[in-house]
Design a protein around this motif. Structure first.
Motif, PDB file in Angstrom:
ATOM      1  N   UNK A  42       0.879  -1.176   0.000  1.00 31.75           N
ATOM      2  CA  UNK A  42       0.000   0.000   0.000  1.00 31.75           C
ATOM      3  C   UNK A  42       0.910   1.217   0.000  1.00 31.75           C
ATOM      4  N   UNK A  43       0.843   2.012  -1.062  1.00 36.22           N
ATOM      5  CA  UNK A  43       1.656   3.221  -1.171  1.00 36.22           C
ATOM      6  C   UNK A  43       0.731   4.426  -1.038  1.00 36.22           C
ATOM      7  N   UNK A  44       0.956   5.232   0.015  1.00 32.81           N
ATOM      8  CA  UNK A  44       0.072   6.359   0.313  1.00 32.81           C
ATOM      9  C   UNK A  44       0.850   7.655   0.139  1.00 32.81           C
ATOM     10  N   UNK A  45       0.328   8.539  -0.696  1.00 36.97           N
ATOM     11  CA  UNK A  45       0.960   9.831  -0.986  1.00 36.97           C
ATOM     12  C   UNK A  45       0.765  10.759   0.216  1.00 36.97           C
ATOM     13  N   UNK A  46       1.801  10.889   1.033  1.00 37.78           N
ATOM     14  CA  UNK A  46       1.694  11.675   2.266  1.00 37.78           C
ATOM     15  C   UNK A  46       1.625  13.177   1.999  1.00 37.78           C
ATOM     16  N   UNK A  47       2.235  13.638   0.922  1.00 36.27           N
ATOM     17  CA  UNK A  47       2.215  15.076   0.621  1.00 36.27           C
ATOM     18  C   UNK A  47       0.802  15.577   0.352  1.00 36.27           C
ATOM     19  N   UNK A  48      -0.045  14.715  -0.177  1.00 34.03           N
ATOM     20  CA  UNK A  48      -1.417  15.110  -0.491  1.00 34.03           C
ATOM     21  C   UNK A  48      -2.392  14.840   0.649  1.00 34.03           C
ATOM     22  N   UNK A  49      -1.935  14.159   1.703  1.00 30.35           N
ATOM     23  CA  UNK A  49      -2.803  13.858   2.846  1.00 30.35           C
ATOM     24  C   UNK A  49      -2.977  15.094   3.725  1.00 30.35           C
ATOM     25  N   UNK A  50      -4.162  15.250   4.275  1.00 31.21           N
ATOM     26  CA  UNK A  50      -4.395  16.298   5.265  1.00 31.21           C
ATOM     27  C   UNK A  50      -3.800  15.835   6.598  1.00 31.21           C
ATOM     28  N   UNK A  51      -3.681  16.744   7.548  1.00 28.21           N
ATOM     29  CA  UNK A  51      -3.186  16.377   8.875  1.00 28.21           C
ATOM     30  C   UNK A  51      -4.083  15.338   9.526  1.00 28.21           C
ATOM     31  N   UNK A  52      -5.402  15.457   9.323  1.00 30.95           N
ATOM     32  CA  UNK A  52      -6.330  14.470   9.881  1.00 30.95           C
ATOM     33  C   UNK A  52      -6.083  13.083   9.302  1.00 30.95           C
ATOM     34  N   UNK A  53      -5.818  13.009   7.985  1.00 26.10           N
ATOM     35  CA  UNK A  53      -5.531  11.719   7.356  1.00 26.10           C
ATOM     36  C   UNK A  53      -4.255  11.106   7.918  1.00 26.10           C
ATOM     37  N   UNK A  54      -3.222  11.932   8.099  1.00 28.86           N
ATOM     38  CA  UNK A  54      -1.959  11.437   8.641  1.00 28.86           C
ATOM     39  C   UNK A  54      -2.171  10.913  10.055  1.00 28.86           C
ATOM     40  N   UNK A  55      -2.933  11.626  10.873  1.00 28.67           N
ATOM     41  CA  UNK A  55      -3.236  11.154  12.228  1.00 28.67           C
ATOM     42  C   UNK A  55      -4.003   9.837  12.191  1.00 28.67           C
ATOM     43  N   UNK A  56      -4.913   9.727  11.252  1.00 23.35           N
ATOM     44  CA  UNK A  56      -5.708   8.524  11.080  1.00 23.35           C
ATOM     45  C   UNK A  56      -4.806   7.334  10.725  1.00 23.35           C
ATOM     46  N   UNK A  57      -3.858   7.567   9.795  1.00 21.67           N
ATOM     47  CA  UNK A  57      -2.920   6.519   9.394  1.00 21.67           C
ATOM     48  C   UNK A  57      -2.004   6.132  10.552  1.00 21.67           C
ATOM     49  N   UNK A  58      -1.568   7.104  11.338  1.00 26.69           N
ATOM     50  CA  UNK A  58      -0.740   6.806  12.506  1.00 26.69           C
ATOM     51  C   UNK A  58      -1.481   5.900  13.474  1.00 26.69           C
TER      52      UNK A  58
END
Length: 195
Positions: A42-58
């Motif tokens: 699974x390759x997730x483009x972190x530059x395009x993620x919002x802060x909420x998405x990054x927190x969700x992934x964490x």
């Protein structure tokens, strides 16, 4: 987590087998070169993620470290490659139960096949509940089946802790914003599964 190297040069990307997370995630079939083993990445483009998405992934990655059960999809390695989060999991040759229903069992599965798949799901859910969590997205696309017929529950980003402020919650009202389905295309495999 397994002992797979956290280095993108150790993986040969072969083909795209799915997409998800509002178009920010690509799922690739790949070959882990040191062992020649097929894996899913699974390759997730972190530059395009919002802060909420990054927190969700964490949160998903944190939960994945807690769970060790034969019916929960294990993460072999997790690392950052350039601007992408790479999550390495075993390759599920038969894809999801959803893939099987839409490609091989269009008239329905036998009761024995359904019982076999549900047994794996129930064992995974029993473990998740015992750990104090609930899985809020149990669906056919999150039930994966390996080449040897092993059933795995995935979709850990939809896991929710029942513990709030040191107390076990009685009800769950919080629903994640990013629990979107992964759209997959199962690669054709010419092996048989014991169903």
């Amino acid at each position: 987590m397994g002992s797979f190297l956290p280095d993108s040069s150790s993986y040969e990307l072969l083909t795209i087998i799915g997409r998800g997370l509002e178009g920010l995630m690509t799922v690739n079939l790949a070959r882990y070169q040191p062992m020649g083993e097929h894996v899913a990445i699974r390759r997730i483009d972190l530059e395009s993620c919002t802060n909420d998405m990054v927190n969700y992934l964490e949160g998903e990655l944190h939960v994945s470290k807690l769970f060790h059960h034969p019916n929960i999809l294990p993460y072999k390695s997790v690392f950052i490659a350039e601007n992408e989060l790479w999550v390495i999991t075993p390759f599920m040759a038969y894809g999801s139960a959803r893939d099987l229903i839409s490609t091989h069992f269009t008239d329905g599965m036998s009761e024995l096949a359904i019982a076999y798949i549900l047994l794996g799901v129930i064992k995974a859910l029993e473990y998740i509940h015992h750990m104090g969590y609930v899985h809020r997205s149990v669906k056919a696309s999150h039930v994966l089946i390996s080449a040897d017929g092993q059933v795995f529950l995935s979709g850990l980003r939809s896991i929710f802790s029942l513990i709030r402020h040191g107390q076990r919650a009685r009800v769950v009202h919080d629903f994640p914003q990013y629990s979107l389905p992964i759209h997959t295309t199962a690669p054709s495999v010419s092996t048989s599964m014991p169903l």
